[in-house]
Design a protein around this motif. Structure first.
Motif, PDB file in Angstrom:
ATOM      1  N   LEU B  56      35.438  34.455  32.463  1.00 33.73           N
ATOM      2  CA  LEU B  56      36.534  34.787  31.274  1.00 33.73           C
ATOM      3  C   LEU B  56      37.474  35.014  32.782  1.00 33.73           C
ATOM      4  CD1 LEU B  56      34.262  35.821  28.795  1.00 33.73           C
ATOM      5  CD2 LEU B  56      36.125  34.601  28.768  1.00 33.73           C
ATOM      6  N   TYR B  57      37.049  36.125  33.765  1.00 35.34           N
ATOM      7  CA  TYR B  57      37.657  37.209  34.267  1.00 35.34           C
ATOM      8  C   TYR B  57      38.974  35.813  35.299  1.00 35.34           C
ATOM      9  CZ  TYR B  57      35.723  40.736  32.715  1.00 35.34           C
ATOM     10  OH  TYR B  57      35.253  42.532  31.518  1.00 35.34           O
ATOM     11  N   GLY B  58      38.107  34.649  35.610  1.00 29.95           N
ATOM     12  CA  GLY B  58      38.689  34.227  36.307  1.00 29.95           C
ATOM     13  C   GLY B  58      38.610  33.758  38.217  1.00 29.95           C
ATOM     14  N   PRO B  59      38.618  33.358  38.798  1.00 35.82           N
ATOM     15  CA  PRO B  59      38.044  33.368  40.547  1.00 35.82           C
ATOM     16  C   PRO B  59      38.696  34.624  40.869  1.00 35.82           C
ATOM     17  CG  PRO B  59      39.262  30.805  40.213  1.00 35.82           C
ATOM     18  CD  PRO B  59      40.288  32.244  38.943  1.00 35.82           C
ATOM     19  N   PRO B  60      38.029  34.896  41.605  1.00 40.90           N
ATOM     20  CA  PRO B  60      38.581  36.562  42.221  1.00 40.90           C
ATOM     21  C   PRO B  60      39.929  36.362  43.645  1.00 40.90           C
ATOM     22  CG  PRO B  60      36.547  36.004  42.798  1.00 40.90           C
ATOM     23  CD  PRO B  60      36.966  34.813  42.396  1.00 40.90           C
ATOM     24  N   THR B  61      40.211  37.230  44.165  1.00 39.82           N
ATOM     25  CA  THR B  61      41.464  37.602  44.407  1.00 39.82           C
ATOM     26  C   THR B  61      41.113  38.755  45.191  1.00 39.82           C
ATOM     27  OG1 THR B  61      42.595  39.050  43.317  1.00 39.82           O
ATOM     28  CG2 THR B  61      43.370  36.983  43.067  1.00 39.82           C
ATOM     29  N   GLY B  62      41.482  38.450  46.593  1.00 39.07           N
ATOM     30  CA  GLY B  62      41.080  39.411  47.494  1.00 39.07           C
ATOM     31  C   GLY B  62      39.748  38.778  48.496  1.00 39.07           C
ATOM     32  N   PHE B  63      38.996  39.579  49.464  1.00 36.38           N
ATOM     33  CA  PHE B  63      38.126  40.443  49.577  1.00 36.38           C
ATOM     34  C   PHE B  63      36.306  38.826  49.313  1.00 36.38           C
ATOM     35  CE2 PHE B  63      34.939  42.877  48.628  1.00 36.38           C
ATOM     36  CZ  PHE B  63      35.664  44.013  47.820  1.00 36.38           C
ATOM     37  N   LEU B  64      37.168  39.104  47.609  1.00 36.01           N
ATOM     38  CA  LEU B  64      35.925  38.549  47.113  1.00 36.01           C
ATOM     39  C   LEU B  64      35.766  36.798  46.367  1.00 36.01           C
ATOM     40  CD1 LEU B  64      35.420  41.421  44.190  1.00 36.01           C
ATOM     41  CD2 LEU B  64      33.699  40.633  45.498  1.00 36.01           C
ATOM     42  N   ALA B  65      36.856  36.476  46.818  1.00 39.60           N
ATOM     43  CA  ALA B  65      37.498  35.128  46.660  1.00 39.60           C
ATOM     44  C   ALA B  65      36.815  34.192  47.327  1.00 39.60           C
ATOM     45  CB  ALA B  65      39.055  35.223  47.528  1.00 39.60           C
ATOM     46  N   ILE B  67      33.174  34.829  47.450  1.00 45.96           N
ATOM     47  CA  ILE B  67      32.169  34.811  46.786  1.00 45.96           C
ATOM     48  C   ILE B  67      32.640  34.004  45.308  1.00 45.96           C
ATOM     49  CG2 ILE B  67      31.032  35.965  45.330  1.00 45.96           C
ATOM     50  CD1 ILE B  67      32.030  38.362  46.775  1.00 45.96           C
ATOM     51  N   HIS B  68      33.318  33.369  45.474  1.00 43.33           N
ATOM     52  CA  HIS B  68      33.858  32.866  44.005  1.00 43.33           C
ATOM     53  C   HIS B  68      33.600  33.723  43.029  1.00 43.33           C
ATOM     54  CE1 HIS B  68      36.230  29.500  46.134  1.00 43.33           C
ATOM     55  NE2 HIS B  68      35.080  29.371  46.898  1.00 43.33           N
ATOM     56  N   PHE B  69      32.026  33.396  42.836  1.00 37.34           N
ATOM     57  CA  PHE B  69      31.522  34.146  40.736  1.00 37.34           C
ATOM     58  C   PHE B  69      31.070  35.674  41.599  1.00 37.34           C
ATOM     59  CE2 PHE B  69      31.138  29.301  41.796  1.00 37.34           C
ATOM     60  CZ  PHE B  69      31.976  29.092  39.830  1.00 37.34           C
ATOM     61  N   PRO B  70      31.431  36.356  41.624  1.00 36.61           N
ATOM     62  CA  PRO B  70      30.897  38.101  42.405  1.00 36.61           C
ATOM     63  C   PRO B  70      29.947  38.600  40.792  1.00 36.61           C
ATOM     64  CG  PRO B  70      33.241  38.338  42.084  1.00 36.61           C
ATOM     65  CD  PRO B  70      33.246  36.778  41.744  1.00 36.61           C
ATOM     66  N   PHE B  71      30.732  39.068  39.242  1.00 40.27           N
ATOM     67  CA  PHE B  71      29.374  38.766  38.655  1.00 40.27           C
ATOM     68  C   PHE B  71      27.519  38.207  38.746  1.00 40.27           C
ATOM     69  CE2 PHE B  71      33.304  40.786  37.139  1.00 40.27           C
ATOM     70  CZ  PHE B  71      32.490  42.020  36.816  1.00 40.27           C
ATOM     71  N   PHE B  72      27.900  36.760  38.712  1.00 39.69           N
ATOM     72  CA  PHE B  72      26.797  35.915  39.012  1.00 39.69           C
ATOM     73  C   PHE B  72      25.882  36.308  40.480  1.00 39.69           C
ATOM     74  CE2 PHE B  72      24.990  31.396  40.175  1.00 39.69           C
ATOM     75  CZ  PHE B  72      24.158  31.848  38.899  1.00 39.69           C
TER      76      PHE B  72
END
Lengths: 267, 98
Positions: B56-65, B67-72
């Motif tokens: 829902l939130y889409g791919p993360p930006t910044g340093f979390l990019a 990880i691709h799926f940070p919530f997962f």
């Protein structure tokens, strides 16, 4: 009395944990390869919910505004009238210049602008953990990846990064690690880097004149306002000065945006 | 409070957090929902919800990019913490004796 030895408990992974691990790998793989398709399906269901939430927030705002005191409302009314008067004058000037700009482009053989697509913002920071927006227009409405997104007129805030069936994801210029080539006051080249929360930063040689309030434009034939300088930091002995900018509008308060086709801005 | 009522209350809280994470413009509520699901409900619910939020939130930006799926990933870390904590408690508390 029965005793279960600890060494026996730790022995080997259970069937349940193997099943969980397998499912995790399969779902992560599926999400990685079909991310857009799966997101599109999810947003198809979530978009009406988000629209209802926006309408509910509007209705609640109208309802609670009734309880404001008369004096406060009268003061706010006066302030808004004054702001509207000054904004109307600026807008008149802008409209004249815009019409002149379009006329000149037409005379010089440049194609006129296609009308932008108006979209409502479904999710905005801090509803989203990243500096992104989700808007309610997608492939069906003619949105494409890379299209520029404006808060209104030529005040640009970001680009479309993902397009679903009836919704799209917009990455704001202030998104962390995003870099953009822009022109300070329309002339001096500058590379900007997003910091998140509507903030952007860049570096300029110390000799370059830059002041608070200076505007930054995106390169192109049409004027595209992208950010405003809010602070300049010069350090002793360094050959570069840091420039801090903010988006022209607060992304946390964006309700509607205009999506301009990529084709227009490259002309 | 009986176990059933307790379980119901925890699940209600988890779903409320997740729903409010989307409806109230405050994403940490979604993360709290995922963490609660990992610690108090099933690992499948936590992982599924984490993945759904990432989509829902889409791919993360910044340093979390990266990880691709940070919530997962967050849900999996919470699940691992839960398993680790349970194992630690079982060993320390000598609950092996029945």
């Amino acid at each position: 009395m029965t005793t279960i030895s600890n060494s026996r408990r730790k022995k080997r992974p259970t069937l349940r944990s193997i099943l969980f691990l397998g499912l995790v790998i399969i779902s992560a793989g599926a999400a990685f390869f079909w991310r857009d398709a799966l997101a599109s399906v999810l947003w198809r269901a979530a978009a009406p919910l988000m629209s209802a939430r926006e309408q509910g927030a509007d209705a609640a705002g109208v309802f609670f505004s009734q309880f404001g005191s008369n004096a406060e409302l009268a003061a706010e009314n006066m302030r808004l009238k004054a702001e509207l008067a000054s904004a109307s004058i600026l807008l008149m000037d802008r409209e004249i210049l815009r019409a002149e700009n379009a006329d000149l482009k037409l005379r010089l053989g440049r194609v006129g602008e296609t009308p932008p697509v108006l979209a409502a913002v479904l999710l905005r920071p801090p509803g989203v953990p990243y500096d992104t927006l989700v808007i309610d227009a997608g492939k069906a409405e003619g949105i494409g990846e890379g299209d520029l997104v404006a808060a209104g007129g030529s005040v640009y805030v970001g680009r479309v990064a993902g397009v679903y069936a009836h919704s799209s994801r917009v990455v704001l210029f202030s998104s962390p690690e995003q870099t953009h080539e822009v022109l300070l006051r329309g002339t001096i080249p500058l590379t900007l880097k997003g910091q998140g929360g509507g903030s952007i930063t860049g570096e300029l040689p110390v000799g370059t004149e830059v002041a608070i309030g200076d505007t930054v434009l995106l390169p192109g034939i049409a004027p595209q306002f992208a950010a405003k300088v809010t602070s300049v930091v010069r350090r002793e002995g360094e050959s570069f000065q840091s420039v801090y900018l903010t988006l022209p509008v607060n992304p946390f308060e964006l309700r509607f945006v205009e999506v301009h086709k990529k084709f227009d801005v490259t002309q | 409070m009986s176990l059933n009522k307790y379980t119901f209350a925890i699940h209600a809280l988890i779903f409320l957090c997740m729903l409010l994470g989307l409806l109230v413009p405050f994403w940490p509520l979604a993360a709290v929902g995922v963490a609660l699901a990992a610690f108090y409900s099933g690992m499948y619910l936590a992982a599924g919800a984490g993945l759904a939020f990432d989509l829902l939130y889409g791919p993360p930006t910044g340093f979390l990019a990266e990880i691709h799926f940070p919530f997962f990933a967050f849900a999996l870390v919470c699940c691992l913490l839960r398993v680790g904590a349970l194992r630690y408690i079982l060993e320390r508390g000598d609950i092996g004796r029945v």
